[in-house]
Design an enzyme around this catalytic site. Sequence first.
Site, PDB file in Angstrom:
ATOM      1  N   ASP A 271       0.831  -1.194   0.000  1.00 24.51           N
ATOM      2  CA  ASP A 271       0.000   0.000   0.000  1.00 24.51           C
ATOM      3  C   ASP A 271       0.865   1.242   0.000  1.00 24.51           C
ATOM      4  O   ASP A 271       0.444   2.297  -0.491  1.00 24.51           O
ATOM      5  CB  ASP A 271      -0.945  -0.031   1.205  1.00 24.51           C
ATOM      6  CG  ASP A 271      -1.993  -1.108   1.007  1.00 24.51           C
ATOM      7  OD1 ASP A 271      -1.713  -2.278   1.350  1.00 24.51           O
ATOM      8  OD2 ASP A 271      -3.067  -0.797   0.466  1.00 24.51           O
TER       9      ASP A 271
HETATM   10  C1  LIG Z   1      -2.326  -4.423  -5.451  1.00 26.33           C
HETATM   11  S1  LIG Z   1      -3.245  -4.320  -3.973  1.00 26.33           S
HETATM   12  C2  LIG Z   1      -2.077  -3.678  -2.839  1.00 26.33           C
HETATM   13  C3  LIG Z   1      -2.492  -3.881  -1.393  1.00 26.33           C
HETATM   14  O1  LIG Z   1      -3.782  -3.307  -1.104  1.00 26.33           O
HETATM   15  C4  LIG Z   1      -4.543  -4.242  -0.291  1.00 26.33           C
HETATM   16  O2  LIG Z   1      -5.229  -3.644   0.769  1.00 26.33           O
HETATM   17  P1  LIG Z   1      -6.860  -3.588   0.798  1.00 26.33           P
HETATM   18  O3  LIG Z   1      -7.380  -4.923   0.358  1.00 26.33           O
HETATM   19  O4  LIG Z   1      -7.182  -3.270   2.251  1.00 26.33           O
HETATM   20  O5  LIG Z   1      -7.219  -2.459  -0.126  1.00 26.33           O
HETATM   21  C5  LIG Z   1      -3.505  -5.184   0.249  1.00 26.33           C
HETATM   22  O6  LIG Z   1      -2.786  -4.615   1.342  1.00 26.33           O
HETATM   23  C6  LIG Z   1      -2.641  -5.333  -0.992  1.00 26.33           C
HETATM   24  O7  LIG Z   1      -1.411  -5.961  -0.773  1.00 26.33           O
END
Ligand SMILES: CSC[C@H]1O[C@H](OP(=O)(O)O)[C@H](O)[C@@H]1O
Length: 373
Positions: A252
């Site tokens: 992220d």
């Molecule tokens: C390519 S997705 C990157 C990253 O985002 C996700 O978080 P969320 O599902 O809470 O939006 C997850 O941490 C992924 O690794």
Amino acid sequence: MSLLQAVKYQRGKLEVLDQLLLPHEFHYDTVSTRQEAFDSIATMRVRGAPAIAIVASLGLAVELHNNSIAGTSDGEVIAQIDEALDYLKESRPTAVDLTNAINQLKATIRTAEGKGKDAIVQAFIEEAERIFEKDLQSNLSIGEHGAQWLQARAGASPDHKISVLTHCNTGALATSGHGTALGIIRTLQSKGYLKHAFCTETRPYNQGSRLTAFELVHEGIPSTLITDSMAAALFRTKKAENNIAAVIVGADRVVRNGDTANKIGTYQLAVLAKHHGIKFIVAAPTTSIDLETETGDGIKIEERKREELTQISGAVRVATADQRIDVWNPAFDVTPAEFIDVVVTEKGAVEKGPDGTFDFSQILPERWAKVVG
Ligand SMILES: CSC[C@H]1O[C@H](OP(=O)(O)O)[C@H](O)[C@@H]1O
């Protein structure tokens, strides 16, 4: 095999797959305003760092396409668009892709200042569409760089297939397609380098069991779902048998020293990987890199509501409501750079130098220098 798409877009129309209903139901919501985009992101009907930036950008682009800005002067139009972008930024704070997209959109509309409202709106829409279109190419490049790195560092080949473990969801459902960490897995599979993919359930929102497992099965990739708590036993008892060579996760926010914020549970996988001599790979587009923040201590970690932990995926209750035990529900954690072997981006794979630090100037010289300057 139908293409899995988190986002469907044509100018003036945006549809977003409601991922809270997956894997049981495929339902696309129409998103036509900044508020609908905000709600879709904040409720995690759409999630994934790149997908969040894409939906925020295209959602406002659709609203502007339908002529929602009333400002008369160029300055007023730009101010109103800035206000809408600043509102969208608050939908989810940890992933930096959204902030980077917002900064890019703000810079782009200013290039049309003095050319009138229609030119400013047109510039916004075209830039939002570029952000969407660029993401797929970026993911395919990450896949290629990741497979090449594993060939070089883990001997991955059709004659020496490797197994990997991934966490959360980083595939087509988190991006515009192919994915980042899951994109590397797709590329390994296409090259015949992949023996097996293990994916974690990823409590409490179950992006792994609901989304990644779905993507892996959908594409016939040999895979096994495990709970988050099984990773240590898997490494200790099945590493040799399965040739588990790497843990591959998304990001992220990768900050200047390489510390990385990712889904909660990532840090413990990094510690386990180090202990078991398994490579730890962060796969992320450069839109997920934040060179303005020095270390992971500077990353704001989103905390989400208790029901997302006390109820399965925010739906079925797993903790009796009358046990008002305090709940800690951070959506992310930070993995220190010392536990990361490589950050794989669309511009190349970045390893730590002899001094043990990451130097992203190799791939982002202009952004690196700006901050140093
Ligand atoms: C390519 S997705 C990157 C990253 O985002 C996700 O978080 P969320 O599902 O809470 O939006 C997850 O941490 C992924 O690794």
